[in-house]
Design an enzyme around this catalytic site. Structure first.
Site, mmCIF file in Angstrom:
data_model
loop_
_atom_site.group_PDB
_atom_site.id
_atom_site.type_symbol
_atom_site.label_atom_id
_atom_site.label_comp_id
_atom_site.label_asym_id
_atom_site.label_seq_id
_atom_site.Cartn_x
_atom_site.Cartn_y
_atom_site.Cartn_z
ATOM 1 N N GLU A 1 -6.973 62.228 -0.129
ATOM 2 C CA GLU A 1 -6.079 61.120 -0.439
ATOM 3 C C GLU A 1 -4.918 61.581 -1.306
ATOM 4 O OE1 GLU A 1 -8.273 58.196 -2.627
ATOM 5 O OE2 GLU A 1 -8.801 59.583 -4.238
ATOM 6 N N GLY B 1 -12.096 62.626 -17.188
ATOM 7 C CA GLY B 1 -11.549 61.683 -18.160
ATOM 8 C C GLY B 1 -12.603 61.198 -19.132
ATOM 9 N N ILE C 1 -17.960 61.870 -7.677
ATOM 10 C CA ILE C 1 -18.113 62.252 -6.273
ATOM 11 C C ILE C 1 -17.165 63.380 -5.882
ATOM 12 C CG2 ILE C 1 -18.888 59.936 -5.657
ATOM 13 C CD1 ILE C 1 -16.121 59.490 -4.358
ATOM 14 N N ASP C 2 -16.117 63.634 -6.683
ATOM 15 C CA ASP C 2 -15.099 64.627 -6.323
ATOM 16 C C ASP C 2 -15.560 66.068 -6.510
ATOM 17 O OD1 ASP C 2 -13.365 62.583 -5.704
ATOM 18 O OD2 ASP C 2 -12.348 62.608 -7.640
ATOM 19 N N MET D 1 -11.657 60.672 -0.284
ATOM 20 C CA MET D 1 -11.309 60.742 -1.695
ATOM 21 C C MET D 1 -11.178 62.198 -2.146
ATOM 22 S SD MET D 1 -13.354 57.556 -3.431
ATOM 23 C CE MET D 1 -12.785 55.884 -3.136
ATOM 24 N N ARG E 1 -32.400 56.967 -15.548
ATOM 25 C CA ARG E 1 -33.867 56.909 -15.525
ATOM 26 C C ARG E 1 -34.469 58.142 -16.174
ATOM 27 N NH1 ARG E 1 -37.495 59.271 -11.944
ATOM 28 N NH2 ARG E 1 -39.486 58.146 -11.614
ATOM 29 N N GLN F 1 -17.166 55.385 0.531
ATOM 30 C CA GLN F 1 -17.666 56.720 0.177
ATOM 31 C C GLN F 1 -18.469 56.715 -1.111
ATOM 32 O OE1 GLN F 1 -14.279 59.780 0.798
ATOM 33 N NE2 GLN F 1 -13.303 57.767 0.873
#
Length: 325
Positions: free
Chosen positions: A226, A107, A130-131, A173, A24, A257
């Site tokens: 994880e 990546g 999110i990491d 995660m 946006r 998550q």
């Protein structure tokens, strides 16, 4: 290269809350500054197959509250080849896209670097993962929302852990980075976090048990990053074998998550980064990522952000250990 008139936007890799806020912001800031904006669906795969649509301010109306990405996302094996990148470049030519903005993690930014270098094409990146494991920025788009989601889940699990006097191993995660596990553990008052940054010769479970859990506590929470080999199930099985007196349970939070409406912090962060990306393109920047460092928007070369590891602040590990007694 001729003057940039049209900016293409794509999201790649795992989705993250706040990506829509960034889309946006770039669309509206771009139009405000006289650019045409085109949305590219399904990441690099969509760029290869010409899944492109002109965007107006109406196309991004109301999306700031939504999680995920309206542009969809996909992982593209074809884009890893020169032939795939050539097709993507031909799409840019056909659609008259003069510059590209890529929202994604390490990546995705690696692909952006290779594409920009191979075809001398202006590409700017936004760290959307999110990491929170992208070097060069204090926070990534989606991290704060996910941290709050984990906190909410763990707070609920804590009620059951206390009621039944259980040890809960909760898997979050962050396979290669422990930001989510470490900081959610502090935020939730967990007794320990098992993270990849500490996966050395030290036995994290043994250290945790040695700190006094067997003497003073009948219930506790352990947050685990994880891992295909050493995730929550692995540590729970070990406790069952080595400390059979404890009642042990596992909760793997998984993909819940990723979803949900982005937090205020992620909406502001994504909007700021999106506007900064357009400004960078106006200035003729290329092969750079927008980062936020010390409350200031900065430009980080792709080569720096994808080749340098971002690690958890060791001071936070000490804080958690001291607070968990």
């Amino acid at each position: 290269m001729s003057k940039i008139k049209t900016i293409g936007i794509l999201t790649s890799g795992g989705d993250a809350p706040g990506m829509n806020a960034a889309i946006r912001a770039m669309t509206r800031t771009g139009i405000y500054n006289g650019f045409s904006v085109k949305g590219i669906y399904r990441g690099y795969e969509g760029l290869i197959h010409d899944e492109v649509k002109p965007f107006t301010t109406e196309d991004v109306s109301g999306i700031i509250t939504r999680g995920g990405t309206i542009l969809k996302t996909a992982r593209s094996k074809d884009f890893m080849t020169l032939e795939g990148m050539q097709k993507a470049y031909e799409t840019c030519q056909k659609e008259e896209i003069d510059a590209l903005v890529v929202i994604g993690g390490n990546g995705s930014l690696t692909g952006a670097l290779k594409f920009g270098m191979e075809f001398n094409f202006p590409v700017v990146g936004l760290p959307g993962t999110i990491d929170n494991d992208v070097y060069g920025t204090d926070a990534t788009i989606g991290y704060d929302t996910t941290l709050n989601t984990i906190m909410d889940c763990v707070d609920r699990i804590r009620d059951t852990a206390n009621s039944h006097e259980r040890i809960f191993f909760i898997e979050v995660m962050g396979r290669d980075a422990g930001f989510l596990a470490q900081n959610s553990a502090i935020a939730c008052g967990a007794e320990a976090a098992i993270i990849p940054e500490e996966m050395t010769d030290e036995d994290q479970l043994a250290e945790f048990m040695k700190r006094g859990i067997r003497k003073s506590k009948k219930s506790c929470i352990v947050i685990v990053s994880e891992s295909p080999k050493c995730g929550a199930l692995y540590y729970a099985d070990r406790v069952k074998k080595e400390f059979p007196e404890f009642d042990v349970r596992v909760s793997i939070l998984g993909h819940l998550q990723r979803g949900g409406s982005p937090s205020a912090r992620d909406r502001v962060l994504a909007s700021w980064m999106g506007a900064a990306a357009v400004e960078a393109i106006k200035q003729g920047q290329r092969n750079v990522m927008i980062g936020i460092r010390n409350n200031d928007a900065i430009l980080v070369p792709f080569s720096e952000c994808i080749r340098t590891d971002k690690t958890v602040d060791k001071r936070l590990i000490k804080v958690l250990n001291e607070l968990s007694i």
